[in-house]
Structures are given as structure tokens and as C-alpha cells.
Design an enzyme around this catalytic site. Structure first.
Site, PDB file in Angstrom:
ATOM      1  N   LYS A 176      38.938 139.976  70.434  1.00 57.98           N
ATOM      2  CA  LYS A 176      38.875 139.519  71.826  1.00 57.98           C
ATOM      3  C   LYS A 176      39.883 138.410  72.112  1.00 57.98           C
ATOM      4  O   LYS A 176      40.594 138.455  73.108  1.00 57.98           O
ATOM      5  CB  LYS A 176      37.464 139.015  72.155  1.00 57.98           C
ATOM      6  CG  LYS A 176      36.391 140.073  72.142  1.00 57.98           C
ATOM      7  CD  LYS A 176      35.048 139.526  72.590  1.00 57.98           C
ATOM      8  CE  LYS A 176      34.450 138.539  71.594  1.00 57.98           C
ATOM      9  NZ  LYS A 176      34.044 139.173  70.334  1.00 57.98           N
ATOM     10  N   THR A 177      39.914 137.402  71.255  1.00 59.58           N
ATOM     11  CA  THR A 177      40.791 136.254  71.513  1.00 59.58           C
ATOM     12  C   THR A 177      42.248 136.675  71.528  1.00 59.58           C
ATOM     13  O   THR A 177      43.015 136.288  72.427  1.00 59.58           O
ATOM     14  CB  THR A 177      40.560 135.170  70.448  1.00 59.58           C
ATOM     15  OG1 THR A 177      39.226 134.664  70.571  1.00 59.58           O
ATOM     16  CG2 THR A 177      41.539 134.012  70.621  1.00 59.58           C
ATOM     17  N   GLU A 230      37.664 136.257  77.842  1.00 57.03           N
ATOM     18  CA  GLU A 230      36.893 136.895  76.788  1.00 57.03           C
ATOM     19  C   GLU A 230      35.492 137.166  77.295  1.00 57.03           C
ATOM     20  O   GLU A 230      34.921 136.369  78.038  1.00 57.03           O
ATOM     21  CB  GLU A 230      36.796 135.980  75.562  1.00 57.03           C
ATOM     22  CG  GLU A 230      38.024 135.963  74.696  1.00 57.03           C
ATOM     23  CD  GLU A 230      37.765 135.297  73.355  1.00 57.03           C
ATOM     24  OE1 GLU A 230      36.679 135.508  72.780  1.00 57.03           O
ATOM     25  OE2 GLU A 230      38.638 134.553  72.898  1.00 57.03           O
TER      26      GLU A 230
END
Length: 482
Positions: free
Chosen positions: A126-127, A170
Site C-alpha cells: 500500500k505505502t 492508503e
């Protein structure tokens, strides 16, 4: 899946918010955006950090340590994450005084409510994917707002209010907080069983992601991985539902993917990626190594195109991404040994990063890992798989479990990992004394080797100390407070 997502929970005014744990990756981003919007932000954190200092530089009031007296009389709400326990003195004071308590996800949802939101979800990546997209949109002059779980270049660079219409964030599934968001474009990178304190089965994971897809705004788009078993199952479920929304765009190496990864060519610590979409093939550079990160870039490309950004421009702009803290982040080189830091803490992430750095190691050089398990619950459920992942390294040092928000569990120790690693034929040794690791690793490493510090806890602090020992700087201790 609902045709029209319900509105996010009502959030009180955040003109004078107080953040408990303001230095955390998710909390600090929201605090930064609110300061940029003119709010009088205050909060507390367990210790000093570069992130805390960056918030102070923006005008936030940050206390170190937790005390009921830190909660100002004019606080109009208290923002918390799931990591904050009910016995926290500041939270207890807020409840006693009737100050509204807002979960981090609801605060972020309120910040995104008037923007065209892109939310990136998945068990891993995600990051990185959020960062890639935010950096690319920024490089194109689109001034996106964003909130990500890591710093792009300096402490405090994990969020920005932005002046453009888009907001990239996110979407954290760990505590189901991503159910608060209503994005125009959603991305699901993968879906695996993790966060065992909150999910009892993979079926619960699937159900949670289905709720998230039901939050996509009418006319919106879901970008989803065509290669991963979990996301293929989710895609099949959504297609069986035969709903008009959202539109589904798949990406990956699968020949049937809408955005197909044609090739990933390693070039040191970068990769050259070719993707095919519609009637064109695009080739661009990704400034992090490995197939895993190349596929993250393909997801970012697909999401940006779904948002209306021209594919050719976005592909070129993705080259502006140069990495994010703790995602295969080079920390330096000494005595011919390179040190890289990895946030990987789930077996899938560990395997991906080890395979990526294997391609980067010079001919004959070994890959040495310093691994710190994260959470007792995760180690209990996945310790054997973690051990098998470490068999991909030439040698590993395994620290004690980093507890984070959890209390110890009977019988759950790092031995679950080291025993499994040895059964898989790995050269692995336990080391409960963190201060002994720099000297130990410096003694193991030889010119041409690559050292990977790996885990979601404070193992990241060992990279600079290993470099010091490699360079001949005398050993130092950190004290038990770390």
C-alpha cells in the site's frame, strides 16, 4: 454491494484537535494536513522523532509522554488509532470531559470527503503504490493531496493537503478502518490472511474487502491484481454479483489482464518495466528493484489512468518516484558492504524483498538479513512461513519479537521462526541482545555482501550502527528504553 455508498460517519469540527500518538505514520499525516488547513493541532507521542520535530515546525504543539494534563481545555476532539488503549490517560480524560473521540480513519475520510479520492488497499504494497501515484501526479503538476504510511524523502513528507482535485490515500484493512472511505478509484493489490487479532479467517478478509469495494462511488473504478489468488477470488465474487458499479480494471502478468506487465528487467537498484494496455505498450523506469515493486507501479499506472490522467504522461512521471522510507531503502555502504532497510514483516513481503535484493547483490556477494518479527499474534500464525522465507538469505540474525500494541502470548517467541528456518536449511542464529547485532553482523559481512535490516519495528535503527561498525567506529549501546 450497495449502489450508493452510505455517507462516512459524522466527524466533529477539527479546529483544535488533539492526537494521541501523533508521531505515528498514519496519525502524523492527518495532523500535518490539518495544520496546513489552519487548525490548531496538538498531541502527544511516546518519544521524540524526526516526524514530531517536523510537526512542531509546522506549528503543532507536541508533548512527549502521555498525561491527562496534555489535553488542552479548548480541544474540540481527540483523534486516536486502534493502537491506543482505553486506559491511556489522555483518552480517559477526553471521555470524562465529554470531548468527542474520533478514529483516525474517520478523520481521514472527512479530509477526503470533498476530493476525488484514490484509495489503495491490500495486505502488502500500500505505502509504495500510494507513494508512486502521489509522486507521479505531483510531478505532472496536478498538486494532489495525499496521506501515506511512510516518508517520501524527509520526516513529515508522508502527507500534503495539495491544491488539486485528487487525494491519494492508503486504505488500511488491518482494523477494517478502510470501510470509512468512499473513493472514486480503489486499488486492491492483494488479499491474504494477516492481522490475526482482527481476522479469524481468510473468508473474513474477503468479506471485509467486499465491503470496501461497496464503498466505491457510483461510476467509480476498481483496479485489482489479476495474478494474486486472493484478488482473483474477490474479482470472481464481484463479477458474479453482476453490479453495474464499479468498473473493474485488472493488472498483472496474466495474459488476460487489462494492464499487462510484459517484462521487468533488473538494472541494479532500479527496474525497466514494460506494460501493455489497450492498443499501446509503455516502457518506464521504476527506481526500486524487483518484480513486486514493478507490479506496484503497474497498479499505480492503472489507477491514474482510471482517474483520467493520460497513460504516456503518467508512465514517464512514475520515474520521479525514488523510493519511500523503509521500502528497500539504501542506508549506505562501508567496507564494501551495502546496507538496505526493509519494512517487510509478512512472509510474502519478506520473500519479495529477498528475491529483489538477490538480483542487486554483486556477483558472489551474499545476502545477510537482520530480521525482527512484528507482533506475537502474527508470529504465532506465520512464524513457520517467516522461517522458510529467511531460507532465501545466505545467513540471518533473528531478534526478539517487537510487541508493538500486543501483550506476550504463552509459548510465542522468535524460536518459532528460527526453528522453521533451520528445518528449511537456513543459516540462522537468534540474538536477543539488539546492541550486540552491529558487532555480530560486521563480523559476518565481507566486501561485496549486502545486509538487509528487515521488520516493521525498531530494527530500522540498526542499519546506521552496522555501517558504523563496518567503518571501524567503536560500538555503542542504546539503552533498554529503545
Amino acid at each position: 454491494m450497495a449502489a450508493t455508498p452510505p455517507p462516512p460517519p459524522a466527524v466533529p469540527a477539527m479546529n483544535s484537535p488533539h492526537f494521541i500518538g501523533i508521531g505515528g505514520a498514519g496519525m502524523s499525516g492527518i495532523a500535518k494536513i490539518l495544520t496546513q488547513r489552519g487548525a490548531r493541532v496538538a498531541g502527544s507521542d511516546a518519544r521524540e522523532s524526526g516526524t514530531v520535530q517536523a510537526l512542531r515546525a509546522l506549528g503543532a504543539t507536541v508533548h512527549i509522554g502521555h498525561d491527562a494534563g496534555h489535553l488542552a481545555d479548548d480541544a474540540d476532539c481527540v483523534v486516536v488509532s486502534s493502537a491506543i488503549r482505553e486506559d491511556n490517560p489522555e483518552l480517559a480524560a477526553a471521555r470524562a470531559r465529554g470531548v468527542p473521540v474520533v478514529h483516525r480513519s474517520d478523520a481521514l475520510a472527512a479530509l477526503m470527503a470533498d476530493r476525488r479520492a484514490i484509495a489503495v488497499a491490500g495486505t502488502h504494497g500500500k505505502t509504495t503504490t500510494t507513494s508512486m501515484l502521489a509522486v507521479a501526479l505531483r510531478a505532472l503538476g496536478l498538486e494532489p493531496g495525499y496521506a501515506i504510511g511512510g516518508d517520501l524523502d524527509v520526516p513529515g513528507s508522508n502527507a500534503e493537503h495539495g491544491g488539486g482535485p485528487w487525494f491519494v490515500a492508503e486504505a488500511d484493512e488491518s482494523d477494517r478502518s478502510f470501510h470509512a472511505y468512499a473513493p472514486e478509484v480503489a486499488v486492491i493489490l492483494n488479499a491474504e490472511l494477516d492481522h490475526h487479532a482482527n481476522y479469524a479467517s481468510l473468508e473474513e478478509i474477503y468479506q471485509s474487502f467486499e465491503v470496501f469495494t461497496g464503498r466505491i462511488r457510483p461510476g467509480g473504478t476498481l483496479v485489482i491484481n489479476a495474478d494474486h489468488e486472493g484478488t482473483r477470488e474477490l474479482t470472481a465474487r464481484l463479477r458474479r454479483a453482476a453490479r453495474p458499479d464499479p468498473a473493474i480494471v485488472t493488472y498483472g502478468a496474466d495474459p488476460a489482464a487489462d494492464v499487462r506487465v510484459v517484462s521487468v528487467v533488473p538494472k541494479g537498484l532500479t527496474s525497466e518495466v514494460s506494460v501493455a494496455m489497450a492498443d499501446r505498450e509503455l516502457t518506464f523506469t521504476v527506481s526500486v528493484p524487483g518484480r513486486h515493486y514493478a507490479h506496484n507501479a503497474a497498479a499505480a499506472l492503472a489507477a491514474g489512468v482510471a482517474a483520467g490522467v493520460p497513460a504516456e504522461k503518467l508512465a514517464s512521471a512514475l520515474a520521479a518516484y525514488t523510493g519511500v522510507a523503509r521500502r528497500l531503502q539504501p542506508k549506505g555502504e562501508a567496507a564494501g558492504v551495502r546496507v538496505i532497510d526493509s519494512y517487510a514483516h509478512h512472509p510474502t513481503e519478506m520473500t519479495a524483498d529477498l528475491e529483489a535484493v538477490r538480483d542487486c547483490a554483486p556477483g558472489g556477494g551474499r545476502v545477510l538479513v537482520v530480521f525482527q518479527p512484528h507482533l506475537y499474534s502474527r508470529t504465532r500464525e506465520l512464524g513457520a512461513e517467516m522461517g522458510r522465507s529467511l531460507a532465501l538469505a545466505d545467513a540471518s540474525v533473528v531478534l526478539d519479537i517487537y510487541p508493538a500494541r500486543e501483550d506476550p502470548l504463552p509459548g510465542v517467541t522468535s524460536a518459532l521462526i528460527t526453528d522453521a528456518a533451520r528445518r528449511a536449511g537456513a543459516d540462522v542464529r537468534p540474538e536477543p541482545d539488539r546492541d550486540a547485532v552491529p558487532e555480530l553482523v560486521a563480523g559476518m559481512a565481507a566486501p561485496g555482501d549486502l545486509v538487509l535490516t528487515m521488520g516493521a519495528g525498531d530494527v530500522t535503527e540498526l542499519g546506521p550502527r552496522i555501517l558504523e561498525r563496518l567503518a571501524g567506529v567503536p560500538a555503542r549501546t542504546t539503552g533498554s528504553e529503545e
